[in-house]
Design a protein around this motif. Structure first.
Motif, PDB file in Angstrom:
ATOM      1  N   ILE A   1      -5.689  -8.394  -1.911  1.00  0.00           N
ATOM      2  CA  ILE A   1      -6.700  -7.837  -2.820  1.00  0.00           C
ATOM      3  C   ILE A   1      -6.800  -8.680  -4.077  1.00  0.00           C
TER       4      ILE A   1
ATOM      5  N   ARG B   1     -10.987  -0.612   2.044  1.00  0.00           N
ATOM      6  CA  ARG B   1      -9.920  -0.063   2.886  1.00  0.00           C
ATOM      7  C   ARG B   1      -8.645   0.122   2.089  1.00  0.00           C
ATOM      8  N   TYR B   2      -8.297  -0.869   1.276  1.00  0.00           N
ATOM      9  CA  TYR B   2      -7.072  -0.777   0.491  1.00  0.00           C
ATOM     10  C   TYR B   2      -7.176   0.352  -0.537  1.00  0.00           C
TER      11      TYR B   2
ATOM     12  N   ARG C   1       0.836  -1.184   0.000  1.00  0.00           N
ATOM     13  CA  ARG C   1       0.000   0.000   0.000  1.00  0.00           C
ATOM     14  C   ARG C   1       0.874   1.237   0.000  1.00  0.00           C
TER      15      ARG C   1
ATOM     16  N   GLU D   1      -6.752   3.717   1.146  1.00  0.00           N
ATOM     17  CA  GLU D   1      -5.373   3.982   1.564  1.00  0.00           C
ATOM     18  C   GLU D   1      -4.516   4.429   0.389  1.00  0.00           C
TER      19      GLU D   1
ATOM     20  N   THR E   1      -4.828  -7.597   7.206  1.00  0.00           N
ATOM     21  CA  THR E   1      -4.313  -6.298   6.801  1.00  0.00           C
ATOM     22  C   THR E   1      -4.358  -6.210   5.282  1.00  0.00           C
ATOM     23  N   PRO E   2      -5.040  -5.230   4.714  1.00  0.00           N
ATOM     24  CA  PRO E   2      -5.125  -5.150   3.256  1.00  0.00           C
ATOM     25  C   PRO E   2      -3.741  -5.020   2.617  1.00  0.00           C
ATOM     26  N   SER E   3      -3.494  -5.804   1.595  1.00  0.00           N
ATOM     27  CA  SER E   3      -2.247  -5.742   0.832  1.00  0.00           C
ATOM     28  C   SER E   3      -2.582  -6.097  -0.603  1.00  0.00           C
TER      29      SER E   3
END
Length: 475
Positions: free
Chosen positions: A218, A242-243, A171, A246, A212-214
């Motif tokens: 995704i 969320r990703y 991100r 960010e 945790t979005p990555s």
């Protein structure tokens, strides 16, 4: 002289041992210097590191020796525990947090001297980081394990002086890393995500909240979204959102640094107080200064031009959504939505693999766009070009960005001929090999050479470069 004395001095020549040997026959009695104990300690730690990286089974002798080293230099034995995260070690020993920061980039001694004791400490701490990040075992991965790995990877990035996500192509579009370290970490993370029972995790709100979005996550969500429903689908959408938010926040900051267009000096400035150019007014009327009265008499007021040129610019973004271009698809979708929000910029977005889809109606919401994509398949650029060309109304005011690795299924020549025609019509054509945070790009050499000859070389794969190119043309 005693008999003993006689026997000691009257030996036959052959039996005598002289201490005065000729120079050529002398043997030095000096022993080599004893090895530095710190060198031995460091070697023990590195041998253990290599052994654990290539074989998860413990080597008892190396483990025992490493434990002795760690305790001898005053570090906690938790550094040798494969189950302990760096976070847990730092929570128990907060003084180590500063040592992890910049650990892999130590400042050289100005005198050139080596601090061997410090090198041993760095070896112990670096071993912990490298094993936690690269020795991930096999089998199913839980959400908690992935979250712990991502945290440990963050500590590794800090040790190398990189921003969060900088080694993972993750991100934040500002993350920049040269070399292959980012690709390696990204591959490890992708492998961990693949090993998760993702559907089961998404179905559990508590576990899903720990994800945790990555980019890797995704990608998996986009590939599997057709198999999700109910709570699992809602959690997947939340992670994607969320990703997107960010990355958009980072990109929007970069885009907003651009000017809003050239001043249009053909339009007289509006004569209102807020446009008054006070400095210029004073300068132009200095000849009217009265020393006796200490007053400046103003014959004419000057105003600033604030009107900008209003010629609309059209941005046509064509993105290859085949399996090798997932990160580019995500980043460019977000970038297109940001430019679509600028005044006087008309944005069109097309995605393609073996078919093309016009995503322009949803270009303002990258989340919606991503949910409408179908990743995978091959490349058929001419299909996308057939959809893109009718969108060119005024070539001189149009920029076409084409993001792909340009590995076509036997139709390279037709695609290039279409691109060449678009370029010669006056459209600003920008080929981009890929758009990632790490800057990696892979481009078909056949196309690369022809783009160079055409005067439209492939833009560097880092997204910051594309932002700069677009701002130059559109603002």
């Amino acid at each position: 002289m005693t008999d003993a004395d006689a026997s000691s001095t009257d030996l036959p020549p052959a039996d005598r041992r002289s201490t005065d040997l000729p120079p050529a026959d002398r043997r030095s009695t000096d022993l080599p210097p004893a090895p530095d104990p710190d060198d031995n300690r460091r070697q023990v730690l590195y041998w253990r590191l290599l052994a654990r990286l290539f074989d998860p089974e413990e080597q008892a002798a190396l483990e025992a020796a490493s434990l002795a080293v760690v305790e001898d230099i005053g570090l906690p034995s938790a550094l040798l525990d494969p189950g302990a995260s760096v976070d847990s070690v730092v929570q128990r020993h907060p003084e180590l947090a500063d040592e992890f920061d910049g650990l892999m980039t130590p400042e050289p001694d100005p005198d050139g001297a080596r601090d061997r004791a410090a090198e041993v400490r760095r070896a112990a701490l670096a071993s912990k980081l490298l094993l936690n990040v690269f020795s991930t075992g096999s089998g199913t991965v839980s959400a908690g394990q992935l979250a712990r790995w991502q945290s440990d990877a963050g500590w590794l990035e800090r040790s190398l002086g990189c921003p969060p996500g900088g080694l993972r192509g993750g991100r934040g579009a500002g993350a920049v890393v040269d070399g292959g370290a980012g690709l390696e970490l990204g591959a490890v993370e992708a492998d961990l995500v693949r090993r998760m029972h993702l559907r089961e995790v998404l179905a559990d709100p508590a576990l899903a909240a720990r994800l945790t979005p990555s980019m890797s996550l995704i990608e998996q969500l986009l590939r599997d979204k057709g198999n999700l429903s109910g709570i699992a689908l809602a959690n997947a959408k939340s992670l994607i959102r969320r990703y997107v938010d960010e990355v958009a926040q980072v990109l929007r900051t970069q885009v907003e640094k651009a000017t809003v267009g050239e001043l249009d000096r053909s339009v007289p400035p509006k004569r209102v107080f807020r446009n008054l150019d006070l400095d210029r007014t004073i300068w132009k009327n200095l000849t009217n200064w009265s020393p006796e009265e200490e007053r400046l008499y103003v014959d004419r007021l000057y105003y600033r031009h604030t009107v900008r040129r209003t010629t609309p610019q059209r941005l046509v973004v064509v993105v290859d959504q085949s399996g090798s271009m997932v990160d580019s698809m995500v980043n460019c979708t977000i970038l297109a939505s940001i430019f679509a929000g600028l005044p006087k910029v008309d944005v069109h977005l097309i995605a393609y693999d073996t078919r093309a889809i016009d995503l322009t109606p949803w270009v303002h919401d990258p989340f919606d766009v991503l949910l409408r994509t179908n990743l995978g398949g091959g490349n058929d650029g001419p299909v996308a070009m057939a959809m893109a060309r009718p969108k060119i109304a005024e070539p001189k005011n149009t920029v076409m960005v084409w993001i792909s690795d340009f590995y076509e299924f036997g139709r390279s020549q037709p695609l290039f001929e279409g691109i060449e025609a678009v370029h010669r019509s006056g459209v600003r054509f920008i080929p981009v090999g890929s758009v990632t945070s790490s800057g990696r790009q892979e481009v078909n050499p056949w196309f690369r050479e022809r783009f160079k000859a055409l005067g439209t070389p492939v833009v560097s794969g880092h997204i910051n470069k594309l932002v700069h190119e677009l701002k130059t043309f559109l603002t």
